[in-house]
Scaffold this motif. Structure first.
Motif, PDB file in Angstrom:
ATOM      1  N   UNK A 242       0.786  -1.196   0.033  1.00  0.00           N
ATOM      2  CA  UNK A 242      -0.242  -0.012   0.032  1.00  0.00           C
ATOM      3  C   UNK A 242       1.006   1.274  -0.030  1.00  0.00           C
ATOM      4  N   UNK A 243       1.956   1.190   0.823  1.00  0.00           N
ATOM      5  CA  UNK A 243       2.813   2.470   0.755  1.00  0.00           C
ATOM      6  C   UNK A 243       3.609   2.764  -0.448  1.00  0.00           C
ATOM      7  N   UNK A 244       3.991   1.389  -1.183  1.00  0.00           N
ATOM      8  CA  UNK A 244       4.663   1.451  -2.297  1.00  0.00           C
ATOM      9  C   UNK A 244       3.624   2.170  -3.507  1.00  0.00           C
ATOM     10  N   UNK A 245       2.476   1.956  -3.462  1.00  0.00           N
ATOM     11  CA  UNK A 245       1.572   2.350  -4.381  1.00  0.00           C
ATOM     12  C   UNK A 245       1.353   3.828  -3.982  1.00  0.00           C
ATOM     13  N   UNK A 246       1.070   4.163  -2.882  1.00  0.00           N
ATOM     14  CA  UNK A 246       1.104   5.627  -2.365  1.00  0.00           C
ATOM     15  C   UNK A 246       2.102   6.358  -2.849  1.00  0.00           C
ATOM     16  N   UNK A 247       3.404   5.987  -2.860  1.00  0.00           N
ATOM     17  CA  UNK A 247       4.557   6.954  -3.094  1.00  0.00           C
ATOM     18  C   UNK A 247       4.776   7.066  -4.448  1.00  0.00           C
ATOM     19  N   UNK A 248       4.305   6.054  -5.154  1.00  0.00           N
ATOM     20  CA  UNK A 248       4.332   6.103  -6.752  1.00  0.00           C
ATOM     21  C   UNK A 248       3.227   7.198  -7.267  1.00  0.00           C
ATOM     22  N   UNK A 249       2.200   6.954  -6.648  1.00  0.00           N
ATOM     23  CA  UNK A 249       0.965   7.771  -7.166  1.00  0.00           C
ATOM     24  C   UNK A 249       1.157   9.358  -6.944  1.00  0.00           C
ATOM     25  N   UNK A 250       1.818   9.297  -5.819  1.00  0.00           N
ATOM     26  CA  UNK A 250       2.360  10.769  -5.094  1.00  0.00           C
ATOM     27  C   UNK A 250       3.485  11.530  -6.203  1.00  0.00           C
ATOM     28  N   UNK A 251       4.430  10.615  -6.691  1.00  0.00           N
ATOM     29  CA  UNK A 251       5.296  10.988  -7.538  1.00  0.00           C
ATOM     30  C   UNK A 251       4.850  11.342  -8.857  1.00  0.00           C
ATOM     31  N   UNK A 252       4.062  10.484  -9.377  1.00  0.00           N
ATOM     32  CA  UNK A 252       3.374  10.683 -10.481  1.00  0.00           C
ATOM     33  C   UNK A 252       2.630  11.870 -10.750  1.00  0.00           C
ATOM     34  N   UNK A 253       1.637  12.229  -9.739  1.00  0.00           N
ATOM     35  CA  UNK A 253       0.877  13.406  -9.415  1.00  0.00           C
ATOM     36  C   UNK A 253       1.797  14.582  -9.393  1.00  0.00           C
ATOM     37  N   UNK A 254       2.945  14.443  -8.608  1.00  0.00           N
ATOM     38  CA  UNK A 254       3.723  15.871  -8.603  1.00  0.00           C
ATOM     39  C   UNK A 254       4.335  16.241  -9.983  1.00  0.00           C
ATOM     40  N   UNK A 255       4.585  15.201 -10.747  1.00  0.00           N
ATOM     41  CA  UNK A 255       5.336  15.315 -12.146  1.00  0.00           C
ATOM     42  C   UNK A 255       4.137  15.983 -13.086  1.00  0.00           C
ATOM     43  N   UNK A 256       3.154  15.733 -13.039  1.00  0.00           N
ATOM     44  CA  UNK A 256       1.982  15.656 -13.683  1.00  0.00           C
ATOM     45  C   UNK A 256       1.270  17.213 -13.448  1.00  0.00           C
ATOM     46  N   UNK A 257       1.493  17.568 -12.358  1.00  0.00           N
ATOM     47  CA  UNK A 257       1.274  18.894 -12.051  1.00  0.00           C
ATOM     48  C   UNK A 257       2.204  20.082 -11.915  1.00  0.00           C
ATOM     49  N   UNK A 258       3.353  19.638 -12.579  1.00  0.00           N
ATOM     50  CA  UNK A 258       4.440  20.623 -12.539  1.00  0.00           C
ATOM     51  C   UNK A 258       4.301  21.772 -13.514  1.00  0.00           C
ATOM     52  N   UNK A 259       3.121  21.370 -14.531  1.00  0.00           N
ATOM     53  CA  UNK A 259       2.805  22.228 -15.559  1.00  0.00           C
ATOM     54  C   UNK A 259       3.075  21.484 -16.940  1.00  0.00           C
ATOM     55  N   UNK A 260       2.836  22.353 -17.978  1.00  0.00           N
ATOM     56  CA  UNK A 260       2.953  21.704 -19.427  1.00  0.00           C
ATOM     57  C   UNK A 260       4.164  22.193 -19.874  1.00  0.00           C
TER      58      UNK A 260
ATOM     59  N   UNK B 110       9.746  22.815 -16.720  1.00  0.00           N
ATOM     60  CA  UNK B 110       8.984  22.144 -15.508  1.00  0.00           C
ATOM     61  C   UNK B 110       8.917  20.856 -15.194  1.00  0.00           C
ATOM     62  N   UNK B 111       8.655  20.172 -16.169  1.00  0.00           N
ATOM     63  CA  UNK B 111       8.558  18.777 -16.214  1.00  0.00           C
ATOM     64  C   UNK B 111       9.884  17.925 -15.953  1.00  0.00           C
ATOM     65  N   UNK B 112      10.985  18.520 -16.677  1.00  0.00           N
ATOM     66  CA  UNK B 112      12.407  18.259 -16.471  1.00  0.00           C
ATOM     67  C   UNK B 112      12.844  18.370 -15.302  1.00  0.00           C
ATOM     68  N   UNK B 113      12.514  19.455 -14.668  1.00  0.00           N
ATOM     69  CA  UNK B 113      12.881  19.806 -12.952  1.00  0.00           C
ATOM     70  C   UNK B 113      12.405  18.924 -12.138  1.00  0.00           C
ATOM     71  N   UNK B 114      10.877  18.701 -12.432  1.00  0.00           N
ATOM     72  CA  UNK B 114      10.219  17.814 -11.517  1.00  0.00           C
ATOM     73  C   UNK B 114      10.760  16.340 -11.559  1.00  0.00           C
ATOM     74  N   UNK B 115      11.074  15.982 -12.918  1.00  0.00           N
ATOM     75  CA  UNK B 115      11.865  14.274 -13.005  1.00  0.00           C
ATOM     76  C   UNK B 115      12.850  14.431 -12.389  1.00  0.00           C
ATOM     77  N   UNK B 116      13.389  15.325 -12.665  1.00  0.00           N
ATOM     78  CA  UNK B 116      15.035  15.366 -11.995  1.00  0.00           C
ATOM     79  C   UNK B 116      15.161  15.506 -10.579  1.00  0.00           C
ATOM     80  N   UNK B 117      14.266  15.979 -10.072  1.00  0.00           N
ATOM     81  CA  UNK B 117      14.115  16.066  -8.488  1.00  0.00           C
ATOM     82  C   UNK B 117      13.879  14.535  -8.093  1.00  0.00           C
ATOM     83  N   UNK B 118      13.003  13.781  -8.495  1.00  0.00           N
ATOM     84  CA  UNK B 118      12.646  12.665  -8.300  1.00  0.00           C
ATOM     85  C   UNK B 118      13.904  11.576  -8.565  1.00  0.00           C
TER      86      UNK B 118
END
Length: 75
Positions: A25-43, A47-55
């Protein structure tokens, strides 16, 4: 451990393996959180590269410093 045998972590047997179920459950929560943050970084690509690089940096730190391979895998 009995939790790791006979597929005790399946949905139908989840009460038999509470620790494995919590880890999944925790694995899935972290994965979902990371995907959400990258997608919310903007279009914008920058911004997407910076978010991806952070993770990527977080996952690298988790592997090298903390030896948390499960957490790095979730990211």
């Amino acid at each position: 451990p009995a939790e790791l045998t006979n597929k005790a972590w399946n949905a139908e047997h989840a009460p038999l393996a509470p620790n494995v179920s919590a880890l999944r459950k925790r694995f899935n929560q972290v994965s979902f959180w990371m995907c959400t943050e990258i997608l919310q970084a903007g279009s914008e690509v920058n911004s997407l590269v910076n978010a991806f690089d952070f993770f990527v940096q977080v996952a690298h730190h988790m592997c090298t410093c903390w030896r948390n391979f499960n957490g790095a895998g979730a990211i």
